[in-house]
Design a protein around this motif. Structure first.
Motif, PDB file in Angstrom:
ATOM      1  N   ALA A 134      46.136 -26.254  32.746  1.00 15.98           N
ATOM      2  CA  ALA A 134      45.861 -26.399  31.313  1.00 15.98           C
ATOM      3  C   ALA A 134      47.146 -26.748  30.562  1.00 15.98           C
ATOM      4  N   LEU A 135      48.279 -26.316  31.120  1.00 16.01           N
ATOM      5  CA  LEU A 135      49.565 -26.618  30.488  1.00 16.01           C
ATOM      6  C   LEU A 135      50.638 -26.742  31.565  1.00 16.01           C
ATOM      7  N   ALA A 136      51.356 -27.862  31.550  1.00 13.67           N
ATOM      8  CA  ALA A 136      52.560 -27.971  32.380  1.00 13.67           C
ATOM      9  C   ALA A 136      53.737 -28.179  31.441  1.00 13.67           C
ATOM     10  N   PHE A 137      54.865 -27.589  31.787  1.00 10.77           N
ATOM     11  CA  PHE A 137      56.028 -27.657  30.889  1.00 10.77           C
ATOM     12  C   PHE A 137      57.313 -27.738  31.713  1.00 10.77           C
ATOM     13  N   ARG A 138      58.339 -28.298  31.081  1.00  9.61           N
ATOM     14  CA  ARG A 138      59.679 -28.305  31.698  1.00  9.61           C
ATOM     15  C   ARG A 138      60.619 -27.567  30.759  1.00  9.61           C
ATOM     16  N   ILE A 139      61.454 -26.683  31.331  1.00 12.28           N
ATOM     17  CA  ILE A 139      62.425 -25.969  30.500  1.00 12.28           C
ATOM     18  C   ILE A 139      63.826 -26.346  30.969  1.00 12.28           C
ATOM     19  N   THR A 140      64.660 -26.790  30.034  1.00 17.87           N
ATOM     20  CA  THR A 140      66.035 -27.160  30.360  1.00 17.87           C
ATOM     21  C   THR A 140      66.968 -26.289  29.527  1.00 17.87           C
ATOM     22  N   VAL A 141      67.868 -25.610  30.204  1.00 15.93           N
ATOM     23  CA  VAL A 141      68.865 -24.831  29.460  1.00 15.93           C
ATOM     24  C   VAL A 141      70.133 -25.681  29.397  1.00 15.93           C
ATOM     25  N   ASP A 142      70.500 -26.045  28.186  1.00 15.49           N
ATOM     26  CA  ASP A 142      71.647 -26.938  28.009  1.00 15.49           C
ATOM     27  C   ASP A 142      72.828 -26.133  27.481  1.00 15.49           C
ATOM     28  N   GLU A 143      73.800 -25.938  28.360  1.00 10.38           N
ATOM     29  CA  GLU A 143      74.957 -25.119  28.000  1.00 10.38           C
ATOM     30  C   GLU A 143      75.801 -25.847  26.947  1.00 10.38           C
ATOM     31  N   LEU A 192      51.660 -17.707  36.743  1.00 13.32           N
ATOM     32  CA  LEU A 192      51.730 -19.172  36.680  1.00 13.32           C
ATOM     33  C   LEU A 192      52.645 -19.681  37.787  1.00 13.32           C
ATOM     34  N   ARG A 193      52.572 -20.984  38.049  1.00 11.63           N
ATOM     35  CA  ARG A 193      53.435 -21.592  39.055  1.00 11.63           C
ATOM     36  C   ARG A 193      54.761 -21.945  38.380  1.00 11.63           C
ATOM     37  N   TRP A 194      55.870 -21.485  38.926  1.00 10.48           N
ATOM     38  CA  TRP A 194      57.164 -21.713  38.250  1.00 10.48           C
ATOM     39  C   TRP A 194      58.242 -21.969  39.288  1.00 10.48           C
ATOM     40  N   THR A 195      58.955 -23.089  39.144  1.00  8.27           N
ATOM     41  CA  THR A 195      60.087 -23.345  40.044  1.00  8.27           C
ATOM     42  C   THR A 195      61.327 -23.627  39.198  1.00  8.27           C
ATOM     43  N   TRP A 196      62.419 -23.062  39.607  1.00  6.22           N
ATOM     44  CA  TRP A 196      63.656 -23.158  38.827  1.00  6.22           C
ATOM     45  C   TRP A 196      64.751 -23.728  39.712  1.00  6.22           C
ATOM     46  N   ASP A 197      65.493 -24.708  39.195  1.00  3.05           N
ATOM     47  CA  ASP A 197      66.613 -25.267  39.947  1.00  3.05           C
ATOM     48  C   ASP A 197      67.921 -24.808  39.282  1.00  3.05           C
ATOM     49  N   PRO A 198      68.619 -23.851  39.892  1.00  2.00           N
ATOM     50  CA  PRO A 198      69.829 -23.320  39.247  1.00  2.00           C
ATOM     51  C   PRO A 198      70.961 -24.356  39.159  1.00  2.00           C
ATOM     52  N   GLU A 199      70.915 -25.369  40.023  1.00  2.02           N
ATOM     53  CA  GLU A 199      71.961 -26.408  40.003  1.00  2.02           C
ATOM     54  C   GLU A 199      71.920 -27.197  38.690  1.00  2.02           C
ATOM     55  N   THR A 200      70.677 -27.537  38.268  1.00  3.25           N
ATOM     56  CA  THR A 200      70.538 -28.377  37.073  1.00  3.25           C
ATOM     57  C   THR A 200      70.106 -27.575  35.845  1.00  3.25           C
ATOM     58  N   SER A 201      69.807 -26.302  36.045  1.00  2.68           N
ATOM     59  CA  SER A 201      69.280 -25.444  34.973  1.00  2.68           C
ATOM     60  C   SER A 201      67.993 -26.014  34.372  1.00  2.68           C
ATOM     61  N   VAL A 202      67.150 -26.507  35.264  1.00  3.42           N
ATOM     62  CA  VAL A 202      65.861 -27.066  34.834  1.00  3.42           C
ATOM     63  C   VAL A 202      64.746 -26.389  35.635  1.00  3.42           C
ATOM     64  N   GLY A 203      63.673 -26.009  34.960  1.00  3.71           N
ATOM     65  CA  GLY A 203      62.533 -25.418  35.646  1.00  3.71           C
ATOM     66  C   GLY A 203      61.242 -26.102  35.200  1.00  3.71           C
ATOM     67  N   VAL A 204      60.266 -26.104  36.094  1.00  3.12           N
ATOM     68  CA  VAL A 204      58.964 -26.685  35.755  1.00  3.12           C
ATOM     69  C   VAL A 204      57.888 -25.646  36.036  1.00  3.12           C
ATOM     70  N   GLY A 205      56.930 -25.527  35.124  1.00  2.00           N
ATOM     71  CA  GLY A 205      55.868 -24.553  35.307  1.00  2.00           C
ATOM     72  C   GLY A 205      54.494 -25.146  35.017  1.00  2.00           C
ATOM     73  N   GLU A 206      53.484 -24.502  35.599  1.00  2.00           N
ATOM     74  CA  GLU A 206      52.094 -24.913  35.360  1.00  2.00           C
ATOM     75  C   GLU A 206      51.268 -23.656  35.131  1.00  2.00           C
ATOM     76  N   ALA A 207      50.482 -23.662  34.069  1.00  4.30           N
ATOM     77  CA  ALA A 207      49.619 -22.510  33.789  1.00  4.30           C
ATOM     78  C   ALA A 207      48.170 -22.973  33.699  1.00  4.30           C
ATOM     79  N   SER A 208      47.258 -22.124  34.194  1.00 10.66           N
ATOM     80  CA  SER A 208      45.849 -22.515  34.188  1.00 10.66           C
ATOM     81  C   SER A 208      45.170 -22.158  32.868  1.00 10.66           C
TER      82      SER A 208
END
Ligand SMILES: C[S@@+](CC[C@H](N)C(=O)[O-])C[C@H]1O[C@@H](n2cnc3c(N)ncnc32)[C@H](O)[C@@H]1O
Length: 435
Positions: A394-403, A339-355
């Motif tokens: 088919a699915l896009a999602f955002r993942i946020t890790v909140d310390e 899947l397509r996945w990009t992660w921003d370590p500064e904000t601890s947020v990533g966005v992904g797309e799966a077919s």
């Protein structure tokens, strides 16, 4: 305060407003701190003062047409703005000053209030506005001219037998949203008794200066919005978000019932409570696959059956969990999947797309086999990726890790398949389930 991000009103601070507006100051002093909302002049002075102080807008409305209460109108506009922002095709999740947005204000009224609030606070937005009543139409044009907003608005004087969303007449192919405060009442009796507060435990807190033509239509608010629903079933994604305010909770529930009956599964329900006792409901729906933020789509004060499927899932972490380990587990797992996945370590947020469901065992095994084959042939992952044809999401999602609150928040951004989102959340959750 940045107008583009102005929050909704909780209440109006009359004392502070009196410091900013001389005309209102006199009314406030005369009232000894108890404004008479049954007095049409007081309501008008208040409306004008808020518009001037908070939005830099001027308003002139004929005495026999609706004088809009600004907190209520702004809270609906602010809700629509957050809805549009949270469903940006680029998953921005905030105001994007470069995004061109076009809206339609159905029944703009003598004040053109929604059109003016939208345009004044969002410089990159343009609006269309319709109205059947000649007197209100002329007044709306005057107000837009008075505020230098007329060149950003397509005004259409229409007739009731026309479509409520007359794209062709407006010369517009697509709209990002519609906004509407429909006539609430079924007939004059319904209007008179409701405005007298009959059948309610309280009287309406402000006088209504609206003429019958503004306030009454066959079927009341539900009849009007049912027409919009029927038109939307044909227009589908020519409009990204159809929205309307509703005067009664029963009407809001009936609109959701209609949407469900027609298989619409992407909707949102909001509530407007800007001081006073008067509550209003908002229902928005879309045929597109961009999913609004959960806090916008779902309110607490309505039964679950009227709410859409949640668009967020929270995984609570243990106090002892190391955040760096959590982030590395998430990153490791999502990077290994197709899947397509990009992660921003500064904000601890990533966005992904799966077919499709790329985390199920059979898919992962097949993907691994292909990867090995490619590696044997000397093809790198990046080349494999760039060689793949443009895949549908088919699915896009955002993942946020909140310390701070020790949780992983998974948000559903795009897709029509709630089972796929649930399955994805289950897969992510299993990483952090303690045995
Ligand atoms: C409750 S008023 C709302 C006015 C203004 N948007 C506001 O919020 O103060 C409803 C408006 O819809 C207009 N209206 C009624 N039927 C309409 C139709 N078929 N097409 C366009 N406007 C219509 C009325 O004339 C009236 O101005």
């Amino acid at each position: 305060m940045d107008l583009a991000q102005l929050p909704p009103y909780d209440a109006v601070n009359f004392r502070a407003l009196a410091q900013k507006d001389e005309v209102f100051k006199k009314a406030w002093q005369k009232s000894s701190g108890h404004l008479d909302f049954q007095d049409a002049d007081t309501v008008k002075v208040l409306t004008n003062a808020i518009l001037k102080a908070d939005f830099g807008l001027n308003l002139e409305v004929p005495g026999d047409r609706l004088c809009p209460p600004i907190p209520n109108r702004w809270n609906y506009v602010a809700w629509v703005q957050r809805l549009v922002d949270s469903t940006s095709p680029h998953y921005f999740n905030r105001y994007d000053p470069d995004r061109q947005v076009v809206g339609l204000d159905i029944g703009t009224g003598a004040s053109a209030i929604y059109t003016m609030l939208c345009l004044k606070t969002r410089p990159n937005w343009t609006m269309c506005a319709t109205e059947i009543d000649k007197k209100s139409f002329d007044s709306a044009v005057r107000n837009l001219t008075l505020n230098n907003l007329v060149t950003r608005t397509k005004m259409l004087q229409t007739i009731d037998s026309n479509k409520l969303i007359p794209l062709q007449h407006l010369g517009v192919e697509k709209l990002d949203f519609t906004i509407c405060n429909p006539p609430f009442f079924t007939d004059e009796n319904d209007m008179r008794s409701s405005l007298k507060g009959e059948g309610k435990s309280y009287k309406p807190n402000a006088v209504c200066t609206g003429a019958e033509i503004e306030m009454v239509c066959p079927g009341g608010d539900l009849g009007f919005v049912a027409r919009i629903v029927n038109e939307s079933l044909l227009l589908k994604d020519m409009v990204t978000w159809y929205t309307s305010m509703l005067g009664k909770l029963t009407s809001a529930k009936s609109v959701v019932g209609l949407l469900k009956q027609h298989g619409v599964n992407n909707w949102a329900v909001g509530v407007i409570e800007a001081g006073g006792q008067t509550k209003r409901w908002i229902v928005a729906w879309s045929f597109g696959d961009l999913r609004p933020r959960n806090s916008l789509a779902r309110i607490d004060s309505i039964a679950h059956e009227y709410l859409p499927f949640p668009t967020e899932y929270r995984v609570h972490l243990d106090a002892s969990d190391d955040i760096a380990d959590v982030e590395s587990t998430i990153n490791g797992q999502l990077s290994s999947l197709d899947l397509r996945w990009t992660w921003d370590p500064e904000t601890s947020v990533g966005v992904g797309e799966a077919s499709q469901n790329v985390w199920k065992r059979a898919y992962r095994r097949e993907h691994e086999r292909r990867r090995k084959e490619m590696a044997a042939a000397g093809i790198q992952d990046a080349e494999m990726e760039s060689g793949a044809e443009e895949r549908k999401v088919a699915l896009a999602f955002r993942i946020t890790v909140d310390e701070g609150v020790k949780e992983v928040l998974i948000e559903w951004l795009r897709g029509n398949d709630q089972v796929l989102f649930e399955s994805f959340c289950g897969m992510m959750h299993r990483n952090f389930k303690k045995s």
